[in-house]
Design a protein around this motif. Structure first.
Motif, PDB file in Angstrom:
ATOM      1  N   SER A  92       1.125  -1.382  -0.333  1.00  0.00           N
ATOM      2  CA  SER A  92       0.497   0.064   0.175  1.00  0.00           C
ATOM      3  C   SER A  92       0.780   0.706   0.321  1.00  0.00           C
ATOM      4  O   SER A  92       0.870   1.792  -0.513  1.00  0.00           O
ATOM      5  CB  SER A  92      -0.969   0.154   1.010  1.00  0.00           C
ATOM      6  OG  SER A  92      -0.137   0.126   2.768  1.00  0.00           O
ATOM      7  N   PHE A  93       2.271   1.196   0.445  1.00  0.00           N
ATOM      8  CA  PHE A  93       3.629   2.024   0.792  1.00  0.00           C
ATOM      9  C   PHE A  93       3.666   2.739  -0.893  1.00  0.00           C
ATOM     10  O   PHE A  93       3.792   3.583  -1.361  1.00  0.00           O
ATOM     11  CB  PHE A  93       3.607   1.893   1.702  1.00  0.00           C
ATOM     12  CG  PHE A  93       4.627   3.396   1.876  1.00  0.00           C
ATOM     13  CD1 PHE A  93       4.025   4.417   2.231  1.00  0.00           C
ATOM     14  CD2 PHE A  93       5.838   3.263   1.122  1.00  0.00           C
ATOM     15  CE1 PHE A  93       5.341   5.577   2.755  1.00  0.00           C
ATOM     16  CE2 PHE A  93       6.788   4.474   1.630  1.00  0.00           C
ATOM     17  CZ  PHE A  93       6.596   5.218   2.321  1.00  0.00           C
ATOM     18  N   LEU A  94       4.605   1.488  -1.474  1.00  0.00           N
ATOM     19  CA  LEU A  94       5.013   1.479  -2.211  1.00  0.00           C
ATOM     20  C   LEU A  94       4.334   1.887  -3.665  1.00  0.00           C
ATOM     21  O   LEU A  94       4.031   2.566  -4.807  1.00  0.00           O
ATOM     22  CB  LEU A  94       5.797   0.282  -2.384  1.00  0.00           C
ATOM     23  CG  LEU A  94       7.627   0.734  -1.805  1.00  0.00           C
ATOM     24  CD1 LEU A  94       8.260  -0.449  -1.367  1.00  0.00           C
ATOM     25  CD2 LEU A  94       7.833   2.506  -1.437  1.00  0.00           C
ATOM     26  N   GLU A  95       2.613   0.506  -3.792  1.00  0.00           N
ATOM     27  CA  GLU A  95       1.560   0.793  -5.202  1.00  0.00           C
ATOM     28  C   GLU A  95       0.898   1.935  -4.940  1.00  0.00           C
ATOM     29  O   GLU A  95       0.873   2.536  -5.999  1.00  0.00           O
ATOM     30  CB  GLU A  95       1.457  -0.815  -5.457  1.00  0.00           C
ATOM     31  CG  GLU A  95       1.647  -0.692  -6.779  1.00  0.00           C
ATOM     32  CD  GLU A  95       1.330  -2.321  -6.599  1.00  0.00           C
ATOM     33  OE1 GLU A  95       1.808  -3.200  -7.624  1.00  0.00           O
ATOM     34  OE2 GLU A  95       0.775  -2.131  -6.123  1.00  0.00           O
ATOM     35  N   GLY A  96       0.546   1.913  -3.684  1.00  0.00           N
ATOM     36  CA  GLY A  96      -0.228   3.100  -3.742  1.00  0.00           C
ATOM     37  C   GLY A  96      -0.627   4.200  -3.619  1.00  0.00           C
ATOM     38  O   GLY A  96      -1.077   4.827  -3.303  1.00  0.00           O
ATOM     39  N   GLY A  97       0.765   4.716  -2.449  1.00  0.00           N
ATOM     40  CA  GLY A  97       0.970   5.974  -1.983  1.00  0.00           C
ATOM     41  C   GLY A  97       0.927   6.458  -0.827  1.00  0.00           C
ATOM     42  O   GLY A  97      -0.024   7.506  -0.684  1.00  0.00           O
ATOM     43  N   GLN A  98       0.058   5.259   0.184  1.00  0.00           N
ATOM     44  CA  GLN A  98      -0.187   5.358   1.151  1.00  0.00           C
ATOM     45  C   GLN A  98       0.685   4.910   2.335  1.00  0.00           C
ATOM     46  O   GLN A  98       0.150   3.411   2.261  1.00  0.00           O
ATOM     47  CB  GLN A  98      -1.729   5.611   1.634  1.00  0.00           C
ATOM     48  CG  GLN A  98      -2.313   6.568   2.183  1.00  0.00           C
ATOM     49  CD  GLN A  98      -4.039   6.101   2.128  1.00  0.00           C
ATOM     50  OE1 GLN A  98      -4.489   5.875   1.571  1.00  0.00           O
ATOM     51  NE2 GLN A  98      -4.934   7.719   2.559  1.00  0.00           N
TER      52      GLN A  98
ATOM     53  N   MET B 286      19.151   7.021   2.836  1.00  0.00           N
ATOM     54  CA  MET B 286      18.190   7.898   2.411  1.00  0.00           C
ATOM     55  C   MET B 286      17.365   8.254   3.487  1.00  0.00           C
ATOM     56  O   MET B 286      16.721   6.631   3.633  1.00  0.00           O
ATOM     57  CB  MET B 286      17.121   7.455   1.352  1.00  0.00           C
ATOM     58  CG  MET B 286      16.918   9.084   0.522  1.00  0.00           C
ATOM     59  SD  MET B 286      15.274   7.806  -0.634  1.00  0.00           S
ATOM     60  CE  MET B 286      14.577   9.496  -0.986  1.00  0.00           C
ATOM     61  N   THR B 287      17.347   9.029   4.184  1.00  0.00           N
ATOM     62  CA  THR B 287      16.841   9.185   5.287  1.00  0.00           C
ATOM     63  C   THR B 287      15.972   9.954   5.230  1.00  0.00           C
ATOM     64  O   THR B 287      15.641  10.982   4.360  1.00  0.00           O
ATOM     65  CB  THR B 287      17.301   9.736   6.376  1.00  0.00           C
ATOM     66  OG1 THR B 287      18.691   8.686   6.905  1.00  0.00           O
ATOM     67  CG2 THR B 287      16.650  10.047   7.849  1.00  0.00           C
ATOM     68  N   ILE B 288      14.345   9.514   5.100  1.00  0.00           N
ATOM     69  CA  ILE B 288      12.979  10.329   5.501  1.00  0.00           C
ATOM     70  C   ILE B 288      12.080   9.928   5.663  1.00  0.00           C
ATOM     71  O   ILE B 288      12.275   9.284   6.763  1.00  0.00           O
ATOM     72  CB  ILE B 288      12.682   9.712   4.314  1.00  0.00           C
ATOM     73  CG1 ILE B 288      12.151   7.886   4.209  1.00  0.00           C
ATOM     74  CG2 ILE B 288      13.109   9.490   2.587  1.00  0.00           C
ATOM     75  CD1 ILE B 288      11.976   7.402   3.328  1.00  0.00           C
ATOM     76  N   GLY B 289      11.387  11.216   6.074  1.00  0.00           N
ATOM     77  CA  GLY B 289      10.285  10.864   7.561  1.00  0.00           C
ATOM     78  C   GLY B 289       8.662  10.971   7.138  1.00  0.00           C
ATOM     79  O   GLY B 289       8.262  12.061   6.283  1.00  0.00           O
ATOM     80  N   ILE B 290       7.939  10.121   7.567  1.00  0.00           N
ATOM     81  CA  ILE B 290       6.771  10.468   7.339  1.00  0.00           C
ATOM     82  C   ILE B 290       6.108  10.637   8.663  1.00  0.00           C
ATOM     83  O   ILE B 290       6.090  10.562   9.514  1.00  0.00           O
ATOM     84  CB  ILE B 290       5.768   8.740   6.966  1.00  0.00           C
ATOM     85  CG1 ILE B 290       6.162   7.780   7.770  1.00  0.00           C
ATOM     86  CG2 ILE B 290       6.715   8.591   5.757  1.00  0.00           C
ATOM     87  CD1 ILE B 290       5.602   7.214   7.416  1.00  0.00           C
TER      88      ILE B 290
ATOM     89  N   ASP C  58       2.246  11.801   2.220  1.00  0.00           N
ATOM     90  CA  ASP C  58       2.521   9.949   2.175  1.00  0.00           C
ATOM     91  C   ASP C  58       3.145  10.315   0.193  1.00  0.00           C
ATOM     92  O   ASP C  58       4.115   9.392  -0.100  1.00  0.00           O
ATOM     93  CB  ASP C  58       1.343   8.665   2.435  1.00  0.00           C
ATOM     94  CG  ASP C  58       1.451   9.389   4.210  1.00  0.00           C
ATOM     95  OD1 ASP C  58       2.763   9.905   3.915  1.00  0.00           O
ATOM     96  OD2 ASP C  58       0.971   8.646   3.926  1.00  0.00           O
ATOM     97  N   ARG C  59       2.408  10.448  -0.853  1.00  0.00           N
ATOM     98  CA  ARG C  59       2.630  10.207  -2.178  1.00  0.00           C
ATOM     99  C   ARG C  59       4.003  11.191  -2.682  1.00  0.00           C
ATOM    100  O   ARG C  59       4.171  10.537  -2.769  1.00  0.00           O
ATOM    101  CB  ARG C  59       1.647  10.743  -3.071  1.00  0.00           C
ATOM    102  CG  ARG C  59       1.473   9.840  -4.680  1.00  0.00           C
ATOM    103  CD  ARG C  59       0.447  10.527  -5.082  1.00  0.00           C
ATOM    104  NE  ARG C  59      -0.636   9.374  -4.922  1.00  0.00           N
ATOM    105  CZ  ARG C  59      -0.738   7.988  -5.651  1.00  0.00           C
ATOM    106  NH1 ARG C  59       0.312   7.368  -6.075  1.00  0.00           N
ATOM    107  NH2 ARG C  59      -1.862   7.187  -4.706  1.00  0.00           N
TER     108      ARG C  59
ATOM    109  N   ASP D 174       9.629  10.736  -4.418  1.00  0.00           N
ATOM    110  CA  ASP D 174      10.869  10.461  -3.548  1.00  0.00           C
ATOM    111  C   ASP D 174      12.024   9.404  -3.603  1.00  0.00           C
ATOM    112  O   ASP D 174      12.729   9.312  -4.013  1.00  0.00           O
ATOM    113  CB  ASP D 174      10.814  11.386  -2.491  1.00  0.00           C
ATOM    114  CG  ASP D 174      10.783  12.277  -2.920  1.00  0.00           C
ATOM    115  OD1 ASP D 174      10.582  13.412  -3.968  1.00  0.00           O
ATOM    116  OD2 ASP D 174      10.010  13.624  -1.733  1.00  0.00           O
ATOM    117  N   VAL D 175      11.256   8.822  -2.694  1.00  0.00           N
ATOM    118  CA  VAL D 175      11.713   6.662  -2.571  1.00  0.00           C
ATOM    119  C   VAL D 175      12.502   6.609  -4.506  1.00  0.00           C
ATOM    120  O   VAL D 175      13.346   5.494  -4.165  1.00  0.00           O
ATOM    121  CB  VAL D 175      11.338   6.008  -1.934  1.00  0.00           C
ATOM    122  CG1 VAL D 175      11.165   4.603  -2.255  1.00  0.00           C
ATOM    123  CG2 VAL D 175      10.828   6.716  -0.381  1.00  0.00           C
TER     124      VAL D 175
END
Length: 409
Positions: free
Chosen positions: A251-257, A359-363, A380-381, A386-387
Motif C-alpha cells: 500500500s505504501f510503495l504501490e498505493g502511495g499511502q 536515504m533518510t525520510i520522515g513521514i 505520503d505520495r 522521492d523513494v
C-alpha cells in the motif's frame, strides 16, 4: 489428443482459474499426496495424469515433476521455512521419488504464472514445436480465463466428448489467420526472387560494414529473440519495530499511502514475498517493471545480489548478519539503503554513521483509526515518489536497461 490438451501446467492453471477440484488419486479413488499415483482434473473434461509426469517447468535445467508443482501451489501461502519443512516431511512419506524444493524466486515465478498474473516465465519451456513460445502464451492466456487451450497448428481445443465448445467456435471463427514469411512472399507456389539480389547488390556494397556493426552492437537484429529481464529485488527489515513490513509495504510503495503494519486495513496474508509493479520511465517507458519484495536473503543464490536495488533498514546492524556484506558501511557502498521514521524525529546514530548512501525520510505520524485510512496523509505520495526516484536513479547508474540487468554491483 493435442499436446496442449494434456500439458500438465496448462491443465493445472486452467483448473485453478475455473476453481475446479484437483484431486490426487490412486486406483481411481482419492488418496493423499504421498500415496497418489495420478492427479485428476475435471476441466475441460476428466483427465488423469501420472503424478510423476515431468513438466515444462525447469529448475537447474531439469524438468520438475507434476507432484512438486502441485505441492508448491498447495503451499503458496506459507513462508519458505514452513514450505521446506512440509516438503521434507512429504519426502519421508514417499516410497519413491522426491518433491523438489524450489528457490524463492522460482516458487514466486511459478505461483504468479499459475494464478494467471503473468503470461511468461523464464523457467517454463515452450511447448513442443512452439519455438517462439507463441502457442504457449496463447494457451496460457486462455487457460487463465478457464477456457480450453488451442492446439498447436490451429486445431481448436475441444471440451466434453469430442464436441467443440460453441464459445470457442465464435472466437476462432473471428480470428485473422496470419501467414509466415514463406506464405506471404511466395503464395501457393515457389517464386524466383533471385533478380532482387542483383538490384540490392549496389546498395549493400556502398556500406558493407554498417550492417555488420549494427548486428554486432544489437544481437536481437540477428536472433529476433527478445531477452528476458530479471526482476529487481527490494529487501525489507524483519524487525518488529519497522514502520514498513510485508503487510503494508504494498500500500505504501504501490498505493502511495502509509498505514500501520498491524492495523486491520493492512493486507497481510502471511506471505514471505510479494511483488509490485512500477513504471520506471527512464529505464523502460513502455512496460512496468515487476519488483520482488522479501524480508531476508536466506534463500538467495549468489547471483541474486546483482538484482537487489534497495534495502529498507531500521538502523539495527543485526539485520545484515546473513547478507553478502555484513558490514553496513561495505553493504551500502554497493546497494543504497532507505531509513523510514516519523517526521520530526532524529534517525538513530547508526544510520547517521553509515553515510549518505542511506536515504533518510520522515513521514507524518499515524492519526487514523485501526480500521480505516487517514484522509490527511496527502504527503505520503510525495515521499513515495522521492523513494522511487532514488531507486530508479541508482538502477540506471548501475546498468539496468530495458532488456537487461547489471552483471555485477
Amino acid at each position: 489428443m493435442a499436446p496442449t490438451e494434456q500439458d500438465p501446467l496448462l491443465l493445472l492453471r486452467q483448473a485453478i482459474a475455473a476453481s475446479s477440484p484437483i484431486v490426487p488419486t490412486a486406483s481411481d479413488s482419492e488418496a493423499s499426496l504421498a500415496q497418489a499415483t495420478h492427479l485428476t482434473f475435471s476441466v475441460p473434461s476428466r483427465i488423469s495424469l501420472p503424478i510423476d509426469t515431468p513438466t515444462r517447468f525447469t529448475s537447474n535445467d531439469q524438468p520438475v515433476d507434476l507432484r512438486s508443482i502441485y505441492f508448491a501451489w498447495l503451499k503458496r501461502e506459507v513462508a519458505i521455512p514452513e514450505y521446506n519443512a512440509s516438503a521434507s516431511q512429504l519426502n519421508d512419506e514417499l516410497s519413491s521419488g522426491q518433491v523438489r524444493k524450489f528457490a524463492f524466486v522460482e516458487r514466486l515465478d511459478l505461483i504468479t504464472w499459475l494464478e494467471g498474473a503473468s503470461e511468461e516465465s523464464e523457467y517454463i519451456k515452450p511447448l513442443a514445436g512452439d519455438k517462439d513460445g507463441v502457442a504457449s502464451t496463447a494457451a496460457a492466456a486462455l487457460a487463465s480465463k478457464g477456457a480450453a487451450a488451442p492446439a498447436i497448428g490451429g486445431t481448436v481445443g475441444r471440451s466434453g466428448k469430442g464436441t467443440l465448445d460453441p464459445r470457442l467456435a465464435v472466437i476462432y471463427n473471428s480470428e485473422r489467420k496470419l501467414g509466415d514469411r514463406n506464405s506471404v512472399l511466395r503464395g501457393v507456389k515457389p517464386t524466383d526472387f533471385s533478380h532482387v539480389r542483383k538490384l540490392a547488390a549496389p546498395l549493400i556494397s556502398k556500406k558493407p560494414s554498417q550492417t555488420t556493426t549494427n548486428i554486432a552492437s544489437n544481437p536481437t537484429l540477428a536472433t529476433h529473440q527478445k531477452p528476458k529481464r530479471p526482476d529487481p529485488i527490494i529487501l525489507l527489515s524483519p524487525s518488529a519495530s519497522s514502520l514498513l513490513r510485508m503487510s503494508n509495504i504494498k500500500s505504501f510503495l504501490e498505493g502511495g499511502q502509509y498505514i500501520p503494519p498491524d492495523s486491520e486495513a493492512a493486507s497481510y496474508t502471511g506471505a514471505s514475498m510479494l511483488h509490485i509493479n512500477r513504471l520506471m520511465k527512464d529505464i523502460d517507458p513502455n512496460r512496468p517493471m515487476r519488483f520482488i519484495l522479501v524480508e531476508g536473503p536466506e534463500q538467495f543464490k549468489p547471483e541474486y545480489w546483482t538484482r537487489v536495488v534497495a534495502i529498507f533498514t531500521t538502523g539495527q546492524s543485526w539485520q545484515f548478519k546473513s547478507y553478502k556484506w555484513s558490514n553496513p558501511q561495505e553493504l551500502f557502498r554497493h546497494i543504497p539503503g532507505i531509513y523510514l521514521g516519523w517526521r520530526g524525529e532524529q534517525p538513530p546514530e547508526n544510520v547517521k554513521s553509515w553515510g549518505h548512501r542511506v536515504m533518510t525520510i520522515g513521514i507524518d505520524r499515524w492519526k487514523g483509526t485501526t480500521t480505516g485510512p487517514d484522509p490527511s496523509r496527502w504527503r505520503d505520495r510525495e515521499i513515495v515518489e522521492d523513494v522511487w526516484k532514488a531507486i530508479e536513479g541508482n538502477m540506471r547508474n548501475k546498468g539496468w536497461r530495458r532488456d537487461q540487468a547489471p552483471a555485477s554491483i
